[in-house]
Every structure is written in structure tokens, then in C-alpha cells.
Design an enzyme around this catalytic site. Structure first.
Site, PDB file in Angstrom:
ATOM      1  N   ASP A  82       0.609  -0.996   0.027  1.00  0.00           N
ATOM      2  CA  ASP A  82      -0.111   0.208  -0.024  1.00  0.00           C
ATOM      3  C   ASP A  82       0.975   1.206   0.033  1.00  0.00           C
ATOM      4  O   ASP A  82       2.273   1.287   0.202  1.00  0.00           O
ATOM      5  CB  ASP A  82      -1.047   0.018   1.164  1.00  0.00           C
ATOM      6  CG  ASP A  82      -2.035  -1.041   1.250  1.00  0.00           C
ATOM      7  OD1 ASP A  82      -2.220  -1.530   0.173  1.00  0.00           O
ATOM      8  OD2 ASP A  82      -2.498  -1.299   2.271  1.00  0.00           O
ATOM      9  N   TYR A 122       7.145  -9.795   6.786  1.00  0.00           N
ATOM     10  CA  TYR A 122       7.022  -8.415   7.098  1.00  0.00           C
ATOM     11  C   TYR A 122       7.505  -8.015   8.418  1.00  0.00           C
ATOM     12  O   TYR A 122       7.355  -8.876   9.549  1.00  0.00           O
ATOM     13  CB  TYR A 122       5.363  -8.012   6.758  1.00  0.00           C
ATOM     14  CG  TYR A 122       4.960  -7.755   5.731  1.00  0.00           C
ATOM     15  CD1 TYR A 122       5.102  -6.413   5.048  1.00  0.00           C
ATOM     16  CD2 TYR A 122       4.235  -8.901   4.932  1.00  0.00           C
ATOM     17  CE1 TYR A 122       4.431  -6.526   3.677  1.00  0.00           C
ATOM     18  CE2 TYR A 122       3.801  -8.629   3.606  1.00  0.00           C
ATOM     19  CZ  TYR A 122       4.031  -7.387   3.071  1.00  0.00           C
ATOM     20  OH  TYR A 122       3.369  -7.255   1.852  1.00  0.00           O
TER      21      TYR A 122
END
Length: 285
Positions: free
Chosen positions: A64, A125
Site C-alpha cells: 500500500d 513483514y
């Protein structure tokens, strides 16, 4: 997004990283917004002198706006003639053409069956949070979220561990039409670095939209004492969005690594990843 490469083309793997601060995410968008995909595709066309040719990248994880990547992977199908002419100097030419907030570190012909998105075994992540009363080191401000309550890392780690496994993460995901929210978290943990920054690390086969940032939001609420360690799992089991779960800001999140199976297993992994998943009957979360 076929695993079959069209005749006359060669599939090329790109390993890359970027600082997401000034990007409107990975994927190309209408309206001229600056994206990572757009920058790399423009650079490819320029350095290969391909004019208006469309070389579309497929990526392992579509990040994003504001999210960073250290170990992102993508692939692109190039004409055999273009690859033969430019492969030796492509990396250096891309370095000269790309802006400084995105780098391609490696370009190589991909093995048969490789698909950057579907062949991936897992993505890892890390979300970074600072809780020092004075704020975040100015040199880290675009990569570390400041939280103005002290965080209990041990309690956060216990809460994170309760979410490991294959579950329906609808309570932590932004629902997309026709897409499943079943995912498998392989590892989830929280630690504090020597400099005081808290690192929340999660590894899964794949992630739903906003899933990582929503789970981090829940863990932060646990860490600062607003909720108990059992709360994130209760939210998961409820199966619906809880208004108390906040999607934390994107700049603390970095895609660190993407892993792939051995070359001979790439095709099988791609087929497996395309299958719509469901939990065992009566299994729930």
C-alpha cells in the site's frame, strides 16, 4: 498471470527494494499518481529503447501507499531479442534511470514455472514502533511509528503467538469481493531492539488487504495495557471487524523477504496457491 511464457518471450525475475514514503503504493493507478510499478516499467521501456511497448510487472506482494520493501520480488516477460541485447547491462542502466527511492538489485532469467506472486511460499513483514517519551529518531521517522505509551513486549509477543496457524482472518482484513480471508500465519513475534525500537515480525503464506497493519494495531493496544493478551485471539474468533482494532499507519511496515521453493516445485506451488481455500468443516478459527 499465466505461468506459461508466451512464445518469443523470456520471463525475468527482478529482486528490488524501495522506500514507500513518496509512492502511492506498488500498483499503477489512474490519474498519474507515482507508484513503484509505474517507475520500474517506465525505466524498463526507456533503457531497452522499447518505445510504447507494455512490459507489465507481476509482484509478490502489492504494498500500500507508504509501505516499504527491502526484499520485494517481481517478474516481467520481455521479448527474447530485447533480453539478449540488454541483459548484461540492464542492471546498471536501471540504476542510472530509476529514482533513488527504488532500486533493482538483481535481474535474471527465471526458471520454468516461476511466478513472483503465486509461486511464493511465504512473505515476511516487520512493523517497527518506537515508544520512547521523546519520540522517534528523526533519521528513522519515515520507517518507525511513534506510540506515546510504553509497550510491554512480552505481553505483545504472547498475543501474537495466539494468532499463529491457519485461520479465517476476516476480523483483521478489508474484505474484497470474491476473495477468501483464510490465511496461514507461520511465525508471529515481537521483540525490542538494542536501540529501543519494537519490531513486530510476521511470516505467512500470504496476507489479506490491511491484515498486517490491523493485527499490529491490536497488538499495540495489548502492549500499552488497553486490552489483555487474550483480546486479539477473541477478535479473530469472533470473525467480524471490531471497531477497537485500528489499522496503524503504513510507514512502520516493511516487506523484508519473499521465499520460493526449489525450481522443480515452482509450478506445483503456483497451482496450489490458486486454489480457493477453506477451513475443515466445523474447524472454525
Amino acid at each position: 498471470m499465466s505461468d506459461e511464457v508466451e512464445a518469443g518471450f523470456v520471463r525475468v525475475r527482478l529482486d528490488l527494494s524501495y522506500d514507500g514514503t513518496a509512492f502511492s503504493g506498488w500498483a499503477k493507478q489512474a490519474g498519474g499518481r507515482r507508484t513503484v510499478q509505474g517507475e520500474i516499467e517506465d525505466a524498463l521501456r526507456t533503457v531497452t529503447r522499447s518505445g510504447e511497448a507494455m512490459y507489465e510487472l507481476t509482484v509478490a506482494g502489492r504494498t500500500d501507499a507508504g509501505v516499504h520493501a527491502r526484499g520485494q520480488v517481481a517478474h516481467v516477460d520481455l521479448p527474447v531479442s530485447i533480453w539478449a541485447e540488454h541483459q548484461e547491462k540492464l542492471l546498471k542502466r536501471l540504476a542510472g534511470r530509476l529514482p533513488k527511492d527504488v532500486r533493482v538489485w538483481r535481474v535474471a532469467e527465471a526458471p520454468e514455472g516461476f511466478n513472483a506472486r503465486f509461486a511464493a511460499l511465504w512473505r515476511r513483514y516487520v512493523y517497527r514502533v518506537g515508544d520512547r517519551p521523546g519520540g522517534v529518531d528523526p533519521l528513522l521517522r519515515n520507517h518507525v511509528l511513534w506510540h506515546d505509551w510504553e509497550l510491554d513486549v512480552d505481553v505483545m509477543d504472547a498475543a501474537a503467538k495466539s494468532l499463529v496457524g491457519e485461520h479465517d482472518f476476516a476480523a483483521y482484513a478489508k474484505k474484497r469481493e470474491g476473495a477468501t480471508t483464510i490465511r496461514e500465519i507461520l511465525d508471529f513475534g515481537v521483540r525490542r531492539r538494542g536501540d529501543g525500537v519494537v519490531e513486530i515480525e510476521v511470516r505467512a503464506d500470504a496476507f489479506c488487504h490491511n491484515q498486517v497493519r490491523s493485527m499490529v494495531g491490536a497488538l499495540v493496544f495489548v502492549g500499552d495495557g488497553h486490552r489483555g493478551a487474550e483480546w486479539p485471539r477473541k477478535v479473530l474468533d469472533a470473525g467480524v471487524r471490531d471497531s477497537a482494532v485500528h489499522v496503524v499507519r503504513p510507514h512502520g511496515l516493511t516487506l523484508e523477504e519473499v521465499a520460493y521453493p526449489a525450481d522443480e516445485l515452482l509450478g506445483a506451488r503456483s497451482k496450489e496457491a490458486r486454489n480457493r481455500r477453506s477451513l475443515p468443516s466445523g474447524g472454525g478459527s
